[in-house]
Structure formats: structure tokens, C-alpha cells
Design a protein around this motif. Structure first.
Motif, PDB file in Angstrom:
ATOM      1  N   GLY A 254      40.948 -22.939  -5.623  1.00  0.00           N
ATOM      2  CA  GLY A 254      42.305 -23.256  -5.196  1.00  0.00           C
ATOM      3  C   GLY A 254      42.467 -23.142  -3.706  1.00  0.00           C
ATOM      4  N   THR A 255      43.509 -23.733  -3.192  1.00  0.00           N
ATOM      5  CA  THR A 255      43.788 -23.670  -1.761  1.00  0.00           C
ATOM      6  C   THR A 255      44.571 -22.404  -1.393  1.00  0.00           C
ATOM      7  OG1 THR A 255      45.682 -25.129  -2.175  1.00  0.00           O
ATOM      8  CG2 THR A 255      43.656 -26.152  -1.365  1.00  0.00           C
TER       9      THR A 255
ATOM     10  N   ILE B 234      45.179 -19.750 -11.352  1.00  0.00           N
ATOM     11  CA  ILE B 234      45.680 -20.678 -12.368  1.00  0.00           C
ATOM     12  C   ILE B 234      44.604 -21.695 -12.735  1.00  0.00           C
ATOM     13  CG2 ILE B 234      47.440 -22.396 -12.913  1.00  0.00           C
ATOM     14  CD1 ILE B 234      48.366 -19.428 -12.684  1.00  0.00           C
ATOM     15  N   ALA B 235      43.838 -22.159 -11.731  1.00  0.00           N
ATOM     16  CA  ALA B 235      42.736 -23.084 -12.015  1.00  0.00           C
ATOM     17  C   ALA B 235      41.730 -22.445 -12.949  1.00  0.00           C
ATOM     18  CB  ALA B 235      42.062 -23.510 -10.709  1.00  0.00           C
ATOM     19  N   LEU B 236      41.504 -21.135 -12.785  1.00  0.00           N
ATOM     20  CA  LEU B 236      40.592 -20.417 -13.687  1.00  0.00           C
ATOM     21  C   LEU B 236      41.192 -20.284 -15.076  1.00  0.00           C
ATOM     22  CD1 LEU B 236      38.064 -18.503 -14.149  1.00  0.00           C
ATOM     23  CD2 LEU B 236      39.664 -16.640 -13.648  1.00  0.00           C
TER      24      LEU B 236
ATOM     25  N   HIS C 112      38.634 -24.694 -20.000  1.00  0.00           N
ATOM     26  CA  HIS C 112      38.619 -25.836 -20.918  1.00  0.00           C
ATOM     27  C   HIS C 112      37.860 -27.017 -20.306  1.00  0.00           C
ATOM     28  CE1 HIS C 112      41.518 -23.621 -23.305  1.00  0.00           C
ATOM     29  NE2 HIS C 112      42.265 -23.472 -22.230  1.00  0.00           N
ATOM     30  N   SER C 113      37.159 -26.775 -19.205  1.00  0.00           N
ATOM     31  CA  SER C 113      36.405 -27.829 -18.532  1.00  0.00           C
ATOM     32  C   SER C 113      34.943 -27.791 -18.981  1.00  0.00           C
ATOM     33  CB  SER C 113      36.489 -27.638 -17.018  1.00  0.00           C
ATOM     34  OG  SER C 113      35.645 -28.529 -16.347  1.00  0.00           O
ATOM     35  N   ALA C 114      34.307 -28.959 -19.007  1.00  0.00           N
ATOM     36  CA  ALA C 114      32.914 -29.042 -19.457  1.00  0.00           C
ATOM     37  C   ALA C 114      31.980 -28.244 -18.562  1.00  0.00           C
ATOM     38  CB  ALA C 114      32.469 -30.505 -19.500  1.00  0.00           C
ATOM     39  N   ASP C 115      32.268 -28.184 -17.259  1.00  0.00           N
ATOM     40  CA  ASP C 115      31.396 -27.434 -16.340  1.00  0.00           C
ATOM     41  C   ASP C 115      31.965 -26.055 -16.005  1.00  0.00           C
ATOM     42  OD1 ASP C 115      33.529 -28.114 -14.735  1.00  0.00           O
ATOM     43  OD2 ASP C 115      32.378 -29.325 -13.321  1.00  0.00           O
ATOM     44  N   PHE C 116      33.039 -25.654 -16.700  1.00  0.00           N
ATOM     45  CA  PHE C 116      33.661 -24.336 -16.515  1.00  0.00           C
ATOM     46  C   PHE C 116      34.191 -24.141 -15.098  1.00  0.00           C
ATOM     47  CE2 PHE C 116      30.320 -23.451 -19.815  1.00  0.00           C
ATOM     48  CZ  PHE C 116      31.192 -23.461 -20.892  1.00  0.00           C
ATOM     49  N   ILE C 117      34.587 -25.226 -14.435  1.00  0.00           N
ATOM     50  CA  ILE C 117      35.145 -25.146 -13.089  1.00  0.00           C
ATOM     51  C   ILE C 117      36.449 -25.940 -13.052  1.00  0.00           C
ATOM     52  CG2 ILE C 117      34.825 -25.763 -10.652  1.00  0.00           C
ATOM     53  CD1 ILE C 117      31.843 -25.399 -11.050  1.00  0.00           C
ATOM     54  N   GLY C 118      37.467 -25.358 -12.440  1.00  0.00           N
ATOM     55  CA  GLY C 118      38.739 -26.054 -12.278  1.00  0.00           C
ATOM     56  C   GLY C 118      39.159 -26.029 -10.821  1.00  0.00           C
ATOM     57  N   PHE C 119      39.960 -27.000 -10.408  1.00  0.00           N
ATOM     58  CA  PHE C 119      40.445 -27.070  -9.027  1.00  0.00           C
ATOM     59  C   PHE C 119      41.933 -27.400  -9.003  1.00  0.00           C
ATOM     60  CE2 PHE C 119      41.740 -29.678  -5.414  1.00  0.00           C
ATOM     61  CZ  PHE C 119      41.459 -28.814  -4.374  1.00  0.00           C
ATOM     62  N   LEU C 120      42.656 -26.720  -8.118  1.00  0.00           N
ATOM     63  CA  LEU C 120      44.075 -27.018  -7.916  1.00  0.00           C
ATOM     64  C   LEU C 120      44.446 -26.860  -6.446  1.00  0.00           C
ATOM     65  CD1 LEU C 120      45.824 -25.133 -10.893  1.00  0.00           C
ATOM     66  CD2 LEU C 120      45.618 -27.619 -10.626  1.00  0.00           C
TER      67      LEU C 120
END
Length: 439
Positions: free
Chosen positions: A149-150, A157-159, A165-173
């Protein structure tokens, strides 16, 4: 101005993953729960492996809630081992990120400010996240998820909502993607710092999403939530001004030491009185070890879950700042006798040493001094030296051997759970029945 980027890294089903690694099993495919088989089936599972979660077993469930037809390993808690693994993983982070840019949020979760490391490693935030996650898996065997996140809030929250729930277990916001993807997300309790009580209060006013909070009249939010409304509003827009530097530089105006205990059964008035004395004794030793003193101790006693009554609460004032058990134990015991109902069974006890400050009495002490408090401190310091060298149960008081006492058992625990036995569990048998108890 340089754009900030934060990583929030979480270790997947950490305790369960450690137990799988110790057994040479894949945490992602092994059905395992971390729970103490010596307790009743009402005991909480401290961790559930990802494969069991995929079969519908909820994290932090109770043992009896696990479907009867499932075969799984039950691994007794080994809290010291989990701490050792967490320290090793922190060491992996330190190979790439300076300690001043790392905030350890819990034993299995950490925030990393990677803003000034991206150019150094010539990586994007996601590439650096993958590098760290791969290094943890390669060196420790535990898989991780990561939110990018920034700001700190967006990385969390991205975590919590995106990465898991992401295929690569990484989220970005960032703030824009937050508004596009999270504004209408339900339920609100999925968002960090919005508990069930807050969500229910918001629902009464027709507020069910982050977009509802962001567009609600601010004066009404402040009327309903007071100063907490400021954080609600900022987070609804994806804003967070706090940095890791701010967290590390924060200093509280006052400090305290606290300890709590949930008893394994209902205790009588006299049995619970003994527990209070034991807890005060340990609290005093803790203050001596940290060179701290206090002038008051707050006691809370919660009654049996079978009773619909409020617990007892009060504060014992101490005539001088001290850490002497000879002074504090009688004061708290007297408070207990005054405020606790003798007819109600006790289930929970909490103690807090208030306004603790550094002990200014830096003189050399001797057992030949006449002052009883001075002699008492010498005894306490001697006990600490013995415990440090030979173990917490190497020297005890007579009350610790009474039938209802819990100190000896608690000295072998961390956070109320087993610190870990001699058997690491590497040779534990594989599941063959509904629940395989491993040591």
C-alpha cells in the motif's frame, strides 16, 4: 515528492505452519490444528492449517467444532518454538531492510517501509515483496502473504481483504484503487479497526460501507463517535498519515505493567485469593527485574460465566513508590478481601501496576541492612538470579505448592500456553484417525 510504499507481511497460519515444517510436512496440504490435547474439547485451536480452512474449519475455532469425519493432526502448542521461528524470519527481513524501517505488529505480521529500497534493489514493490516471501520460504519453510500500500493502512487492508484471496498471495492498494474496489465491500468488520460494535452502531444510521462513511455528514460522525470519527473518516478515504518513524518515536506519558489469568475452572473465594497473591508476587519480581516501582495496583476479578453479574474492580494505593512484595501483596490482598463477593466463584483475574517509573534508589544493598524493605529487595534480586540461571521453578514460595496454586504451571507457559517440550515433533506420526495427538 517520492511516493511511499509499505509492505504488510503475514505468515500463513503461522503456528500450524511451524508444526508442519517441524514434521517435514507441507503446510498447504497437511490437515493440522494447534491445540492442547490435555485440555477439554472446548479449548480454542490456536491455529488451523490452510488445507483444513479450505475444508470449512474456521480459524480460532474450538476443538469440538471441527467436523467429526475429518482426519487431522493435533499439535500441542510450542510457544517458545514459534518465537524462535519469528526471530529467524525477522532476521530474513533484516538482510534487506533496516530495523528502523520495520514495525513488528505481532508474532506473525510485520510492516516494512520499502520506499527507499526500491531504487537500491532496482525492484518494484511487488518484486521486493516476492523476494522477501521467497527468502522466508526458502530459509524457514513458512509461506507468507503480503499487502502492498501507499500508506500503512492501505497495506494492511490489501493484506486482510485482497492478498489472502489472490492467486499469488499479494494485494495492492493506493487511494484510487481503494475507492474503486473497497468502497462498497461488505461487511465493514473486514476492515482493520472496525469491530462488531462499531459496525452495529453505524448500521443503526444506515451506514454499511466505506463509501457510506466517506459521504456521511462529518458533523454527525463526530457527534456519534467523538474523536474516533477522525480515524473513521480518514480510513474511509484510504488516508493514513502515521508512518513507521512516528510509531517508533512515540512515547507514552505514563506506563504500566499488567498480567491476567483466565482460570481453568471456577475458583472459590479463598482459592482465588491465593492466585491473586501469586500474581502480585510475580508482578513485583517483574518490576524488580526491570528496575521499576509503582504507587498503586488495580485489581479486577471476574466471576464465573454461569453468573450474570459484574466483576469486582478496585485500586490499592501504596504509601510509597515500591516494588517490594512485602508491601504490595498485603495491600492488594486487603483490597481483594474488601471488594470480592465471598459467595461468587471466580474465573478471571487481572492486575495492573499503575504509573510505573524507574527506581531511583540506586544504592548498593546488603542482607545485613536493618531496613526490612531493603532486605526484601535483596531477597527478590537473589530469587531472580536463581530463576535466571536454573529456571523459573528453581526457587518457589510455600504458597506455590498449595493445591489451587498455578504459578508452577504458568512458569512453564508463554502467553498462557505451553512453551514447548523436549520433543520438537519431527518424528510425530501422520494422521490415521479423527484426531492424532502428537507430542
Amino acid at each position: 515528492m517520492t511516493q511511499s510504499y509499505y509492505l504488510c507481511i503475514d505468515l500463513k497460519s503461522f503456528y500450524a505452519s511451524v508444526e508442519c515444517v517441524e514434521r517435514g510436512l507441507d503446510p498447504m496440504t497437511t490437515d493440522l490444528v494447534v491445540a492442547d490435547p490435555e485440555r477439554t474439547d472446548k479449548t480454542i485451536c490456536l491455529a488451523v492449517s490452510p488445507s483444513l480452512k479450505a475444508k470449512g474449519v474456521k480459524n480460532r475455532c474450538r476443538v469440538f467444532e471441527i467436523p467429526k469425519g475429518l482426519d487431522y493432526i493435533m499439535a500441542p502448542p510450542q510457544m517458545q518454538k514459534y518465537i524462535d521461528y519469528a526471530a529467524e524470519i525477522y532476521g530474513v527481513y533484516l538482510e534487506y531492510i533496516a530495523p528502523e524501517d520495520i514495525h513488528v505488529y505481532s508474532i506473525d505480521e510485520a510492516f516494512l517501509d520499502v520506499t527507499h529500497y526500491l531504487w537500491l534493489y532496482d525492484m518494484t514493490p511487488k518484486q521486493l515483496a516476492i523476494k522477501l516471501m521467497d527468502e522466508v520460504y526458502k530459509k524457514v519453510g513458512v509461506r507468507a502473504t503480503c499487502g502492498i500500500g501507499t500508506n500503512l493502512y492501505l497495506s494492511k487492508i490489501a493484506l486482510d481483504i485482497t492478498a489472502k484471496h489472490s492467486a499469488d498471495f499479494i494485494g495492492f492498494l493506493d487511494e484510487d484503487t481503494f475507492k474503486k474496489t473497497m468502497w462498497r465491500h461488505k461487511p465493514l468488520t473486514d476492515f482493520w479497526r472496525i469491530g462488531r460494535g462499531t459496525a452495529e452502531r453505524l448500521a443503526k444510521y444506515g451506514i454499511f460501507t466505506m463509501e457510506d462513511i466517506a459521504t456521511a455528514p462529518e458533523d454527525l460522525l463526530y457527534k456519534w463517535f467523538g474523536i474516533d470519527a477522525e480515524l473513521l473518516i480518514d480510513h474511509a478515504w484510504g488516508r493514513e498519515c502515521t508512518t513507521i518513524k512516528d510509531i517508533k518515536s512515540y512515547r507514552a506519558k505514563t506506563n504500566c505493567l499488567a498480567s491476567g489469568q483466565v482460570l481453568m475452572r471456577d475458583y472459590s473465594f479463598l482459592e482465588a485469593r491465593l492466585i491473586v497473591k501469586e500474581m502480585v508476587d510475580l508482578l513485583c519480581l517483574d518490576m524488580v527485574s526491570k528496575n521499576l516501582v509503582t504507587d498503586s495496583v488495580t485489581l479486577y476479578v471476574g466471576y464465573s460465566n454461569t453468573l450474570d453479574v459484574h466483576g469486582a474492580h478496585g485500586t490499592a494505593a501504596i504509601s510509597k513508590q515500591t516494588n517490594a512484595d512485602s508491601v504490595i501483596i498485603p495491600a492488594v490482598t486487603s483490597l481483594y478481601d474488601r471488594i470480592v463477593n465471598r459467595e461468587y466463584p471466580v474465573r478471571r483475574i487481572n492486575l495492573t501496576a499503575n504509573r510505573v517509573v524507574a527506581d531511583s534508589g540506586a544504592e548498593q544493598l546488603s542482607v545485613f541492612d536493618n531496613d526490612d524493605t531493603v532486605k526484601n529487595k535483596v531477597i527478590q534480586e537473589t530469587m531472580l538470579k536463581i530463576k535466571s540461571r536454573y529456571g523459573k521453578n528453581a526457587i518457589l514460595k510455600g504458597m506455590n505448592f498449595q493445591e489451587a496454586a498455578t504459578t508452577r504451571e504458568r512458569n512453564q507457559q508463554i502467553g498462557g500456553h505451553k512453551a514447548g517440550g523436549q520433543n520438537s515433533g519431527k518424528n510425530a506420526q501422520k494422521p490415521t484417525g479423527k484426531a492424532v495427538r502428537t507430542l
